[in-house]
Design a protein around this motif. Structure first.
Motif, short mmCIF file in Angstrom:
data_model
loop_
_atom_site.label_atom_id
_atom_site.label_comp_id
_atom_site.label_asym_id
_atom_site.label_seq_id
_atom_site.Cartn_x
_atom_site.Cartn_y
_atom_site.Cartn_z
N TYR A 34 0.76 -1.24 -0.12
CA TYR A 34 -0.06 -0.02 0.13
C TYR A 34 0.96 1.38 0.03
O TYR A 34 0.49 2.66 -0.50
N GLU A 35 2.16 1.07 0.67
CA GLU A 35 2.92 2.03 0.69
C GLU A 35 3.32 2.65 -0.74
O GLU A 35 3.70 3.72 -1.41
N VAL A 36 3.53 1.48 -1.55
CA VAL A 36 4.08 1.47 -2.95
C VAL A 36 3.10 2.23 -3.67
O VAL A 36 3.16 3.29 -4.61
N GLN A 37 1.84 1.79 -3.65
CA GLN A 37 0.57 2.43 -4.36
C GLN A 37 0.53 3.83 -3.80
O GLN A 37 0.39 4.66 -4.81
N ARG A 38 0.73 4.11 -2.65
CA ARG A 38 0.60 5.63 -2.30
C ARG A 38 1.77 6.44 -3.13
O ARG A 38 1.49 7.61 -3.64
N LEU A 39 2.90 5.89 -3.14
CA LEU A 39 4.01 6.58 -3.74
C LEU A 39 3.86 6.80 -5.39
O LEU A 39 3.94 7.53 -5.71
N SER A 40 3.09 5.64 -5.94
CA SER A 40 3.04 5.75 -7.43
C SER A 40 1.74 6.92 -7.55
O SER A 40 1.65 7.38 -8.63
N MET A 41 1.07 6.91 -6.45
CA MET A 41 -0.17 7.90 -6.83
C MET A 41 0.59 9.37 -6.71
O MET A 41 0.15 10.27 -7.37
N ASP A 42 1.42 9.49 -5.77
CA ASP A 42 1.87 10.87 -5.51
C ASP A 42 2.49 11.35 -7.03
O ASP A 42 2.77 12.45 -7.25
N ARG A 43 3.15 10.41 -7.88
CA ARG A 43 3.68 10.66 -9.21
C ARG A 43 2.44 11.03 -9.99
O ARG A 43 2.76 12.11 -10.76
#
Ligand code: OOG
Ligand code: MG
Length: 253
Positions: A34-43
């Motif tokens: 979920y942290e990866v998901q959040r980071l990809s959404m930040d992009r």
């Protein structure tokens, strides 16, 4: 050490260029996924996209069986993913898009982390027939639980029909998808966790736990009621939900 920023960048690039990427070799936890998901959404947000809601995934037996993952998951929806009812998508912008029939909720009042189905319904301003276009960024649409979570739960696009009165009982509504006029998927809203409101309760919990509780104006997709079908250029897809109405889109090359 696992570089979750690098994984987020790889998945985001795969989505931007519509190019499949191998499944993750890294062993990551669900929380890290979920942290990866959040980071990809930040992009995405840095490119100007805006979060407009969340989608629940693997909320029906049919979906769990099709994907081989037995856990309810969630992902973020942005304004760039929203397709107008009746409009076209371009097949070439996706890796290997599939479609699935869903129910959408329009949130009218803020929702905290632990609500009952009745309290969740009281926060809803509208319900609608919706079609989700999912597009796993992984090769052959194959993934583990953590792979798919990291990939924003395959979110890529969605279409929502006209909002209907939330007083309509959505417990067990017939759902029929026609592709080019031919009936291709049949289900009931009851296939979604026994009642789509259970999915909304999960969504409220997940969003609040992630520090971004459901707000007025947010859209929540409750999850596919049937296994998804691959899309091909030239197709016209239409979902009709008993009492709620219909929604459709076309696929261009
Ligand atoms: C994961 C996303 C699942 C749903 O409605 O169940 C989903 C996938 O099947 O690729 O959106
Ligand atoms: Mg879905």
């Amino acid at each position: 050490m696992t570089d979750i920023h690098a994984i987020a960048a790889r998945l985001d690039e795969a989505a931007v260029h519509a190019r499949a990427t191998p499944q993750l070799k890294e062993q990551i936890s669900v929380a890290e996924a979920y942290e990866v998901q959040r980071l990809s959404m930040d992009r995405r947000y840095a490119r100007g996209e805006r979060r407009i809601g969340i989608k629940m995934g693997l909320t029906s037996r049919a979906k769990m069986a099709q994907m081989g993952v037995e856990e309810v998951i969630w992902g973020r929806l942005t304004d760039a993913m929203l397709i107008d009812d009746g409009a076209s998508i371009r097949h070439g912008l996706y890796v290997h898009p599939r479609v699935e029939p869903e129910i959408a909720f329009l949130i009218e009042r803020p929702l905290g982390p632990s609500v009952t189905p009745m309290a969740a319904l009281a926060a809803v301003g509208g319900v609608a027939a919706a079609l989700e276009i999912i597009d796993s960024r992984y090769e052959n649409f194959k993934f583990s639980l953590t792979d798919v979570i990291a990939d924003n739960s395959s979110s890529s696009a969605f279409v929502v029909g006209p909002w209907a009165d939330p007083a309509i009982d959505i417990a067990n509504l017939g759902m029929v998808v026609r592709i080019d006029g031919e009936v291709r998927m049949i289900s009931s809203s009851a296939a979604i966790l026994g009642h789509p409101l259970r999915s909304l309760v999960s969504a409220a919990h997940a969003a609040a736990a992630a520090g971004e509780p459901l707000q007025p104006g947010d859209v929540v997709l409750a999850g596919g009621a049937t296994a998804a079908e691959a899309l091909a250029p030239g197709q016209h897809v239409r979902l009709e939900v008993e009492r709620l109405g219909s929604v459709d889109f076309r696929v261009e090359a």
